[in-house]
Design a protein around this motif. Structure first.
Motif, PDB file in Angstrom:
ATOM      1  N   GLU A 465       0.855  -1.183   0.000  1.00  0.00           N
ATOM      2  CA  GLU A 465       0.000   0.000   0.000  1.00  0.00           C
ATOM      3  C   GLU A 465       0.891   1.233   0.000  1.00  0.00           C
ATOM      4  OE1 GLU A 465      -2.488  -0.471   3.365  1.00  0.00           O
ATOM      5  OE2 GLU A 465      -3.485  -2.255   2.582  1.00  0.00           O
ATOM      6  N   GLU A 466       1.073   1.842  -1.168  1.00  0.00           N
ATOM      7  CA  GLU A 466       1.982   2.975  -1.288  1.00  0.00           C
ATOM      8  C   GLU A 466       1.329   4.294  -0.858  1.00  0.00           C
ATOM      9  OE1 GLU A 466       5.082   2.845  -1.946  1.00  0.00           O
ATOM     10  OE2 GLU A 466       5.341   0.800  -2.642  1.00  0.00           O
ATOM     11  N   LEU A 467       0.101   4.552  -1.342  1.00  0.00           N
ATOM     12  CA  LEU A 467      -0.635   5.784  -1.015  1.00  0.00           C
ATOM     13  C   LEU A 467       0.250   7.015  -1.260  1.00  0.00           C
ATOM     14  CD1 LEU A 467      -2.422   4.713   2.309  1.00  0.00           C
ATOM     15  CD2 LEU A 467      -2.959   4.086  -0.036  1.00  0.00           C
ATOM     16  N   THR A 468       0.832   7.070  -2.443  1.00  0.00           N
ATOM     17  CA  THR A 468       1.796   8.119  -2.763  1.00  0.00           C
ATOM     18  C   THR A 468       1.121   9.341  -3.381  1.00  0.00           C
ATOM     19  OG1 THR A 468       2.261   6.766  -4.724  1.00  0.00           O
ATOM     20  CG2 THR A 468       3.869   6.722  -2.975  1.00  0.00           C
ATOM     21  N   PHE A 469       1.793  10.498  -3.225  1.00  0.00           N
ATOM     22  CA  PHE A 469       1.261  11.736  -3.779  1.00  0.00           C
ATOM     23  C   PHE A 469       2.393  12.746  -3.940  1.00  0.00           C
ATOM     24  CE2 PHE A 469       1.144  12.227   0.775  1.00  0.00           C
ATOM     25  CZ  PHE A 469       1.419  13.564   1.027  1.00  0.00           C
ATOM     26  N   PHE A 470       2.123  13.768  -4.734  1.00  0.00           N
ATOM     27  CA  PHE A 470       3.068  14.857  -4.980  1.00  0.00           C
ATOM     28  C   PHE A 470       2.509  16.123  -4.341  1.00  0.00           C
ATOM     29  CE2 PHE A 470       4.247  18.268  -8.231  1.00  0.00           C
ATOM     30  CZ  PHE A 470       5.507  18.497  -7.698  1.00  0.00           C
ATOM     31  N   ARG A 471       3.345  16.840  -3.606  1.00  0.00           N
ATOM     32  CA  ARG A 471       2.909  18.078  -2.940  1.00  0.00           C
ATOM     33  C   ARG A 471       3.804  19.223  -3.390  1.00  0.00           C
ATOM     34  NH1 ARG A 471       2.752  17.721   3.405  1.00  0.00           N
ATOM     35  NH2 ARG A 471       5.002  18.040   3.241  1.00  0.00           N
ATOM     36  N   LEU A 472       3.179  20.345  -3.723  1.00  0.00           N
ATOM     37  CA  LEU A 472       3.937  21.488  -4.237  1.00  0.00           C
ATOM     38  C   LEU A 472       3.400  22.777  -3.630  1.00  0.00           C
ATOM     39  CD1 LEU A 472       6.089  22.584  -6.178  1.00  0.00           C
ATOM     40  CD2 LEU A 472       4.342  22.625  -7.979  1.00  0.00           C
ATOM     41  N   ALA A 473       4.202  23.404  -2.802  1.00  0.00           N
ATOM     42  CA  ALA A 473       3.843  24.694  -2.211  1.00  0.00           C
ATOM     43  C   ALA A 473       4.064  25.798  -3.232  1.00  0.00           C
ATOM     44  CB  ALA A 473       4.668  24.952  -0.965  1.00  0.00           C
ATOM     45  N   ARG A 474       3.233  26.800  -3.173  1.00  0.00           N
ATOM     46  CA  ARG A 474       3.355  27.948  -4.082  1.00  0.00           C
ATOM     47  C   ARG A 474       4.726  28.602  -3.904  1.00  0.00           C
ATOM     48  NH1 ARG A 474       0.728  29.345  -8.738  1.00  0.00           N
ATOM     49  NH2 ARG A 474       1.266  31.486  -9.240  1.00  0.00           N
ATOM     50  N   GLY A 475       5.443  28.805  -4.994  1.00  0.00           N
ATOM     51  CA  GLY A 475       6.739  29.447  -4.956  1.00  0.00           C
ATOM     52  C   GLY A 475       7.911  28.497  -4.771  1.00  0.00           C
ATOM     53  N   TYR A 476       7.628  27.229  -4.458  1.00  0.00           N
ATOM     54  CA  TYR A 476       8.709  26.263  -4.263  1.00  0.00           C
ATOM     55  C   TYR A 476       9.199  25.790  -5.629  1.00  0.00           C
ATOM     56  CZ  TYR A 476      11.168  22.024  -2.803  1.00  0.00           C
ATOM     57  OH  TYR A 476      12.122  21.060  -2.603  1.00  0.00           O
ATOM     58  N   GLU A 477      10.523  25.676  -5.794  1.00  0.00           N
ATOM     59  CA  GLU A 477      11.087  25.290  -7.084  1.00  0.00           C
ATOM     60  C   GLU A 477      12.193  24.239  -6.944  1.00  0.00           C
ATOM     61  OE1 GLU A 477      12.394  28.899  -8.895  1.00  0.00           O
ATOM     62  OE2 GLU A 477      10.344  29.614  -9.312  1.00  0.00           O
ATOM     63  N   GLY A 478      12.269  23.578  -5.789  1.00  0.00           N
ATOM     64  CA  GLY A 478      13.348  22.633  -5.544  1.00  0.00           C
ATOM     65  C   GLY A 478      12.989  21.204  -5.885  1.00  0.00           C
ATOM     66  N   THR A 479      13.668  20.261  -5.231  1.00  0.00           N
ATOM     67  CA  THR A 479      13.418  18.834  -5.441  1.00  0.00           C
ATOM     68  C   THR A 479      11.973  18.505  -5.084  1.00  0.00           C
ATOM     69  OG1 THR A 479      15.715  18.365  -4.860  1.00  0.00           O
ATOM     70  CG2 THR A 479      14.179  16.511  -4.818  1.00  0.00           C
ATOM     71  N   PRO A 480      11.287  17.752  -5.937  1.00  0.00           N
ATOM     72  CA  PRO A 480       9.859  17.483  -5.691  1.00  0.00           C
ATOM     73  C   PRO A 480       9.618  16.743  -4.378  1.00  0.00           C
ATOM     74  CG  PRO A 480      10.491  16.858  -7.922  1.00  0.00           C
ATOM     75  CD  PRO A 480      11.753  17.165  -7.204  1.00  0.00           C
TER      76      PRO A 480
END
Length: 498
Positions: A465-480
């Motif tokens: 059960e991976e339950l994976t997701f991508f999160r991106l804060a406004r203005g962030y430009e670094g490693t995902p």
């Protein structure tokens, strides 16, 4: 839409879920994480006031295969309900395929299927309503298992079911912010192909880059001779006609990626059960192959279609010429899919040949032992062991030679198409159920994995059960931030990539 932070998930594959009357789950259900998903949303609502998130609302992007319409196989009750959906009074008036495999893909049939899904997943729909009631947004990108979201009335039904489920739950517990249907309509958005934010992110499901799940016209995926029905690709037909009929034996069958892995596993590690399935359900296999072949040929006869050309019935957030290049990229991958079939054929033949060699040496060793030639026994057993390790080495070498992350290669192609005028920092794809993170020339490739059990090619078939997701804060430009939801801890953690 105001400035927002992003959450991206994909491949939930929600189908009929829990039957409130019987208290049992559908045997075809893959998504058992309604409560975990609700806690995932609540956690992110709680942390949005942190400085790095700036108290901005979230945009939750569900990047394809939110639903699995292919695994909704129950039928409407006879009488008024069946009449409303199919224009028939009795189930015996349905076609044999409909009685055996479930309803088809018209707008009315698909809307009824979505009602069934909502009935079995009330807490999930209520969680989306709770999320929206706090000012957040939801973007739904259609995938190959929920292509029926193409129909406007199915989209409308989704919004209605979200508002109803949340209102029902809010009144039952006597707490929560109210939300109207109009507010839900304003906060739930539908994207027919991909989601794009200039300079920031490109999000596409990814099924178009796989031959078995490719639609000839993803924006308008209807049948050439019947504009009221969806034209399903071969992969969807196999799920409908084959895997739905064997999942009571191997309930994970449709989650092993690609399909050939399941078939290979069945005969390699569970040959007795595989032969049993063939003997007792041979008619299922024959009928499945007949249905798939028949529909594929019927589709080919209408090949007055222009490959690489994209219809534009709905809004696409990129110029038409860019969208056409992306469609052409997917078509090139499909046209080159013969390499996958050669790979599977070569691996299968070599594996069979080496297995026969191993068996031959073992038999010779047994005959030698019976004849009293002990020194030849050692030779034959040594040859069998050598052949076994040679077989393993060849298999791994061929996997390295032929296989790879085709979606990573597609992401590289997308990066070339998007730069420089439409360049983004993150190219996000799903579909393969395998979370991945890779640096491209300028952008990052992120695969968000899945919220269903994931099965490996090697070793025993055991789901994780991976339950994976991508999160991106406004203005962030670094490693995902590619994370997995640790429900026991009540918080996310870095995804462990394999």
């Amino acid at each position: 839409m105001e400035e927002h932070n992003l959450l991206v998930v994909s491949d939930l594959h929600i189908s009929e879920g829990l039957d409130p009357e019987s208290g049992k789950f559908s045997p075809l259900e893959d998504f058992l994480f309604d409560d975990a998903f609700a806690r995932f949303l609540r956690y992110h609502e709680e942390i949005r006031s942190q400085p790095r998130f700036g108290d901005r609302p979230w945009l939750l992007i569900i990047n394809g295969d939110l639903f699995d319409f292919l695994q909704v196989v129950s039928l409407p009750q006879e009488g008024r309900l069946l009449q409303a959906v199919k224009g028939l009074e009795r189930r015996k008036e349905l076609s044999i395929n409909e009685r055996d495999y479930g309803l088809g893909t018209t707008a009315e049939e698909s809307e009824w299927k979505l009602k069934q899904i909502a009935r079995g997943h009330q807490h999930f729909f209520a969680a989306l309503g709770w999320f929206v009631a706090r000012g957040n947004h939801v973007a739904v990108v259609k995938g190959n298992h929920d292509v029926e979201l193409h129909w406007p009335q199915v989209q409308e039904r989704l919004v209605i079911e979200v508002e109803r489920a949340y209102t029902r739950e809010r009144l039952m517990i006597g707490d929560g912010l109210p939300v109207t249907l109009e507010e839900c309509q304003a906060h739930i958005h539908f994207y027919p192909w991909f989601y794009y934010e200039p300079g920031r992110v490109y999000v596409e499901h990814g099924g178009q880059y796989e031959a078995a799940n490719h639609f000839r016209d993803y924006l308008n995926p209807v049948m050439p001779d019947d504009r009221e029905r969806i034209e399903l690709p071969g992969g969807s037909l196999f799920v409908r006609y084959l895997f739905n009929k064997v999942e009571d034996v191997h309930p994970f069958a449709d989650n092993v990626k690609p399909i050939t892995r399941y078939l290979g596993w069945a005969f390699k590690t569970d040959p007795v059960r595989a032969i049993e399935i063939l003997v007792t359900r041979g008619w299922v296999f024959l009928r499945a192959f007949w249905n798939v072949a028949h529909k594929t040929v019927a589709s080919a006869l209408h090949s007055a279609r222009k490959q690489g050309q994209v219809g534009q019935p709905g809004p696409v957030p990129l110029p038409p010429e860019v969208a056409e290049k992306i469609a052409a990229l997917a078509q090139r991958w499909v046209d080159a899919s013969w390499q996958e079939w050669i790979s599977s054929a070569v691996q299968g033949l070599l594996s069979l040949l080496m297995t026969l060699i191993i068996v031959t040496f073992v038999v010779l060793a047994g005959l030698t032992l019976a004849g009293g030639l002990s020194w030849m026994l050692v030779v034959y057993l040594g040859a069998a062991v050598l052949a076994y390790f040679l077989r393993r080495g060849l298999k791994r070498g061929l996997v390295y030679l032929f296989e790879g992350d085709y979606l990573l290669r597609a992401a590289r192609g997308l990066e070339r198409i998007l730069k420089p005028a439409h360049m983004v920092r993150y190219i996000v794809i799903g579909h393969s159920h395998r979370a991945a993170l890779e640096r491209l020339e300028q952008a990052w490739y992120v695969n968000t994995g899945a919220w269903v059990p994931v099965y490996e090619e090697e070793g025993p078939i055991e789901g994780r059960e991976e339950l994976t997701f991508f999160r991106l804060a406004r203005g962030y430009e670094g490693t995902p931030e590619l994370l997995h939801w640790d429900d026991a801890a009540g918080a996310p953690a870095r995804a462990v990539l394999r």
